[in-house]
Design a protein around this motif. Structure first.
Motif, PDB file in Angstrom:
ATOM      1  N   TYR A 199      26.480 -26.560  22.024  1.00  0.00           N
ATOM      2  CA  TYR A 199      26.184 -27.621  22.990  1.00  0.00           C
ATOM      3  C   TYR A 199      24.973 -27.220  23.820  1.00  0.00           C
ATOM      4  CZ  TYR A 199      26.709 -31.034  26.710  1.00  0.00           C
ATOM      5  OH  TYR A 199      26.468 -32.062  27.594  1.00  0.00           O
ATOM      6  N   PRO A 200      24.025 -28.161  24.078  1.00  0.00           N
ATOM      7  CA  PRO A 200      24.108 -29.609  23.830  1.00  0.00           C
ATOM      8  C   PRO A 200      23.517 -30.069  22.511  1.00  0.00           C
ATOM      9  CG  PRO A 200      22.212 -29.160  25.188  1.00  0.00           C
ATOM     10  CD  PRO A 200      22.872 -27.815  24.928  1.00  0.00           C
ATOM     11  N   HIS A 201      23.064 -29.121  21.667  1.00  0.00           N
ATOM     12  CA  HIS A 201      22.335 -29.546  20.469  1.00  0.00           C
ATOM     13  C   HIS A 201      23.136 -30.473  19.572  1.00  0.00           C
ATOM     14  CE1 HIS A 201      23.813 -27.693  16.710  1.00  0.00           C
ATOM     15  NE2 HIS A 201      22.888 -28.427  16.165  1.00  0.00           N
ATOM     16  N   ARG A 202      24.480 -30.288  19.510  1.00  0.00           N
ATOM     17  CA  ARG A 202      25.271 -31.116  18.606  1.00  0.00           C
ATOM     18  C   ARG A 202      25.254 -32.596  19.005  1.00  0.00           C
ATOM     19  NH1 ARG A 202      29.628 -33.314  19.744  1.00  0.00           N
ATOM     20  NH2 ARG A 202      30.251 -33.417  17.556  1.00  0.00           N
ATOM     21  N   CYS A 203      24.918 -32.886  20.254  1.00  0.00           N
ATOM     22  CA  CYS A 203      24.825 -34.288  20.677  1.00  0.00           C
ATOM     23  C   CYS A 203      23.723 -35.012  19.916  1.00  0.00           C
ATOM     24  CB  CYS A 203      24.549 -34.377  22.171  1.00  0.00           C
ATOM     25  SG  CYS A 203      25.864 -33.671  23.184  1.00  0.00           S
ATOM     26  N   SER A 204      22.725 -34.252  19.449  1.00  0.00           N
ATOM     27  CA  SER A 204      21.630 -34.877  18.712  1.00  0.00           C
ATOM     28  C   SER A 204      22.094 -35.443  17.384  1.00  0.00           C
ATOM     29  CB  SER A 204      20.508 -33.864  18.494  1.00  0.00           C
ATOM     30  OG  SER A 204      20.982 -32.728  17.787  1.00  0.00           O
ATOM     31  N   VAL A 205      23.228 -34.944  16.868  1.00  0.00           N
ATOM     32  CA  VAL A 205      23.783 -35.500  15.637  1.00  0.00           C
ATOM     33  C   VAL A 205      24.168 -36.961  15.858  1.00  0.00           C
ATOM     34  CG1 VAL A 205      25.665 -35.362  13.974  1.00  0.00           C
ATOM     35  CG2 VAL A 205      24.618 -33.269  14.845  1.00  0.00           C
ATOM     36  N   LYS A 206      24.841 -37.223  16.952  1.00  0.00           N
ATOM     37  CA  LYS A 206      25.235 -38.604  17.261  1.00  0.00           C
ATOM     38  C   LYS A 206      24.022 -39.454  17.617  1.00  0.00           C
ATOM     39  CE  LYS A 206      29.986 -37.906  18.653  1.00  0.00           C
ATOM     40  NZ  LYS A 206      31.012 -38.241  19.646  1.00  0.00           N
ATOM     41  N   LEU A 207      23.060 -38.831  18.300  1.00  0.00           N
ATOM     42  CA  LEU A 207      21.858 -39.562  18.674  1.00  0.00           C
ATOM     43  C   LEU A 207      21.096 -40.015  17.439  1.00  0.00           C
ATOM     44  CD1 LEU A 207      20.409 -40.420  21.258  1.00  0.00           C
ATOM     45  CD2 LEU A 207      18.969 -38.379  21.026  1.00  0.00           C
ATOM     46  N   SER A 208      21.042 -39.149  16.436  1.00  0.00           N
ATOM     47  CA  SER A 208      20.356 -39.504  15.188  1.00  0.00           C
ATOM     48  C   SER A 208      21.077 -40.629  14.472  1.00  0.00           C
ATOM     49  CB  SER A 208      20.249 -38.280  14.271  1.00  0.00           C
ATOM     50  OG  SER A 208      21.527 -37.846  13.846  1.00  0.00           O
ATOM     51  N   ALA A 209      22.406 -40.666  14.595  1.00  0.00           N
ATOM     52  CA  ALA A 209      23.180 -41.731  13.957  1.00  0.00           C
ATOM     53  C   ALA A 209      22.917 -43.089  14.606  1.00  0.00           C
ATOM     54  CB  ALA A 209      24.669 -41.407  14.021  1.00  0.00           C
ATOM     55  N   ALA A 263      24.520 -16.741  21.571  1.00  0.00           N
ATOM     56  CA  ALA A 263      25.038 -18.104  21.424  1.00  0.00           C
ATOM     57  C   ALA A 263      23.905 -19.117  21.544  1.00  0.00           C
ATOM     58  CB  ALA A 263      26.114 -18.382  22.474  1.00  0.00           C
ATOM     59  N   ILE A 264      23.029 -18.919  22.518  1.00  0.00           N
ATOM     60  CA  ILE A 264      21.912 -19.845  22.710  1.00  0.00           C
ATOM     61  C   ILE A 264      20.935 -19.755  21.546  1.00  0.00           C
ATOM     62  CG2 ILE A 264      19.887 -20.312  24.152  1.00  0.00           C
ATOM     63  CD1 ILE A 264      21.571 -19.672  26.582  1.00  0.00           C
ATOM     64  N   LEU A 265      20.730 -18.558  21.021  1.00  0.00           N
ATOM     65  CA  LEU A 265      19.852 -18.397  19.856  1.00  0.00           C
ATOM     66  C   LEU A 265      20.390 -19.191  18.669  1.00  0.00           C
ATOM     67  CD1 LEU A 265      17.432 -17.092  18.484  1.00  0.00           C
ATOM     68  CD2 LEU A 265      18.882 -15.113  17.948  1.00  0.00           C
ATOM     69  N   ALA A 266      21.692 -19.117  18.445  1.00  0.00           N
ATOM     70  CA  ALA A 266      22.306 -19.897  17.370  1.00  0.00           C
ATOM     71  C   ALA A 266      22.122 -21.387  17.621  1.00  0.00           C
ATOM     72  CB  ALA A 266      23.797 -19.558  17.264  1.00  0.00           C
ATOM     73  N   ASN A 267      22.264 -21.795  18.870  1.00  0.00           N
ATOM     74  CA  ASN A 267      22.081 -23.187  19.249  1.00  0.00           C
ATOM     75  C   ASN A 267      20.665 -23.653  18.924  1.00  0.00           C
ATOM     76  OD1 ASN A 267      22.120 -25.711  20.612  1.00  0.00           O
ATOM     77  ND2 ASN A 267      23.554 -24.918  22.113  1.00  0.00           N
ATOM     78  N   ILE A 268      19.674 -22.820  19.253  1.00  0.00           N
ATOM     79  CA  ILE A 268      18.276 -23.165  19.003  1.00  0.00           C
ATOM     80  C   ILE A 268      17.989 -23.274  17.513  1.00  0.00           C
ATOM     81  CG2 ILE A 268      15.901 -22.337  19.216  1.00  0.00           C
ATOM     82  CD1 ILE A 268      16.722 -21.105  21.921  1.00  0.00           C
ATOM     83  N   LEU A 276      20.075 -24.013  15.104  1.00  0.00           N
ATOM     84  CA  LEU A 276      20.693 -25.248  14.615  1.00  0.00           C
ATOM     85  C   LEU A 276      19.895 -26.471  15.051  1.00  0.00           C
ATOM     86  CD1 LEU A 276      24.455 -24.463  15.241  1.00  0.00           C
ATOM     87  CD2 LEU A 276      23.381 -24.818  13.024  1.00  0.00           C
ATOM     88  N   ALA A 277      19.425 -26.452  16.290  1.00  0.00           N
ATOM     89  CA  ALA A 277      18.664 -27.587  16.816  1.00  0.00           C
ATOM     90  C   ALA A 277      17.367 -27.782  16.044  1.00  0.00           C
ATOM     91  CB  ALA A 277      18.376 -27.371  18.299  1.00  0.00           C
ATOM     92  N   VAL A 278      16.658 -26.701  15.770  1.00  0.00           N
ATOM     93  CA  VAL A 278      15.398 -26.790  15.022  1.00  0.00           C
ATOM     94  C   VAL A 278      15.655 -27.285  13.605  1.00  0.00           C
ATOM     95  CG1 VAL A 278      13.490 -25.457  14.051  1.00  0.00           C
ATOM     96  CG2 VAL A 278      14.233 -25.033  16.407  1.00  0.00           C
ATOM     97  N   SER A 279      16.710 -26.755  12.974  1.00  0.00           N
ATOM     98  CA  SER A 279      17.049 -27.177  11.604  1.00  0.00           C
ATOM     99  C   SER A 279      17.363 -28.658  11.560  1.00  0.00           C
ATOM    100  CB  SER A 279      18.246 -26.368  11.092  1.00  0.00           C
ATOM    101  OG  SER A 279      17.966 -24.988  11.095  1.00  0.00           O
ATOM    102  N   LEU A 280      18.165 -29.120  12.524  1.00  0.00           N
ATOM    103  CA  LEU A 280      18.531 -30.529  12.568  1.00  0.00           C
ATOM    104  C   LEU A 280      17.313 -31.402  12.856  1.00  0.00           C
ATOM    105  CD1 LEU A 280      20.766 -32.677  12.538  1.00  0.00           C
ATOM    106  CD2 LEU A 280      20.972 -32.349  14.998  1.00  0.00           C
ATOM    107  N   ALA A 281      16.431 -30.938  13.749  1.00  0.00           N
ATOM    108  CA  ALA A 281      15.232 -31.709  14.090  1.00  0.00           C
ATOM    109  C   ALA A 281      14.341 -31.902  12.864  1.00  0.00           C
ATOM    110  CB  ALA A 281      14.462 -30.999  15.201  1.00  0.00           C
ATOM    111  N   LEU A 282      14.202 -30.867  12.054  1.00  0.00           N
ATOM    112  CA  LEU A 282      13.374 -30.967  10.848  1.00  0.00           C
ATOM    113  C   LEU A 282      13.963 -31.970   9.862  1.00  0.00           C
ATOM    114  CD1 LEU A 282      12.501 -27.187  10.305  1.00  0.00           C
ATOM    115  CD2 LEU A 282      10.997 -28.994  11.178  1.00  0.00           C
ATOM    116  N   ILE A 283      15.284 -31.922   9.702  1.00  0.00           N
ATOM    117  CA  ILE A 283      15.949 -32.874   8.799  1.00  0.00           C
ATOM    118  C   ILE A 283      15.810 -34.291   9.337  1.00  0.00           C
ATOM    119  CG2 ILE A 283      18.186 -33.594   7.858  1.00  0.00           C
ATOM    120  CD1 ILE A 283      18.994 -30.623   7.912  1.00  0.00           C
TER     121      ILE A 283
END
Length: 214
Positions: free
Chosen positions: A202-212, A88-93, A95-102
């Protein structure tokens, strides 16, 4: 046939009706944020409606009471588990890296300003959304209607619960925003369902709102 029944079936119960009502109440509370907009009571009303009733009441108290005391189940059912946590944490990481690059690509050359209070608040509200929509609503919808309808219903509730915030932030052009929220919700709900763990999103999905907010 049994596998297909996991994806689609129809077995509504009184309990799923209560869960459905909880989703409606969450959306109605968000609509109230529009009603009190620009009113003298806006700050106090936001605290009561958003922080106390939605985040604390619907996000923590209701799911835990319903699962533990009403249904006598383990909180594992709604994703509060350490089972398979490394995956689960690996999936989180990932997603977090992918979102950070975007995010970095879209904001190249821009100065980003974040406040500690904003980040803290997003972490708290983020766990509310993960537990209530992707854990609580989705799980009990799945028991009644199957995996696919459950994800769709949970994500409809998730997208429309933003109505009070989207009106405040973006005016009345909501169709595009709700569509975006719905499809983002589908992605997160699917990942949540695969691992059945809060730790997958979680918590990576919070970065979606932070980016907004940037």
């Amino acid at each position: 046939m049994n596998n297909m029944n996991n994806f689609f079936h129809f077995n509504p119960t009184y309990e799923v009706f209560l869960v459905f009502i909880a989703g409606i109440v969450c959306i109605c509370l968000s609509v109230l944020l529009i009603v009190i907009r620009n009113k003298p009571c806006e700050k106090t009303g936001h605290f009561i409606i958003r922080d106390l009733l939605q985040v604390f009441g619907l996000g923590f108290i209701l799911p835990l009471w319903f699962v533990i005391f009403y249904k006598h189940q383990s909180v594992n059912a709604i994703g509060l588990t350490l089972s398979h946590w490394p995956y689960a944490i690996l999936a989180n990481i990932v997603l977090a890296v992918s979102l950070a690059l975007i995010f970095l690509k879209e904001h190249r050359g821009k100065k980003l300003h974040f406040h500690t209070g904003d980040i803290t608040y997003l972490l708290v509200t983020g766990i509310f959304e993960v537990i209530f929509f992707y854990g609580f609503l989705r799980y009990y919808f799945e028991q009644a209607f199957g995996i696919v309808p459950a994800i769709i219903l949970a994500c409809i509730s998730y997208s429309f619960h933003h109505i009070g915030f989207e009106v405040q932030m973006r005016g009345n052009t909501l169709t595009k925003e709700f569509s975006k929220l719905f499809f983002v919700g589908i992605m997160y709900a699917t990942i949540f369902r695969v691992f059945n763990s809060v730790l997958a999103i979680y918590p990576h999905r919070c970065s979606v709102k932070l980016s907004a907010m940037s």
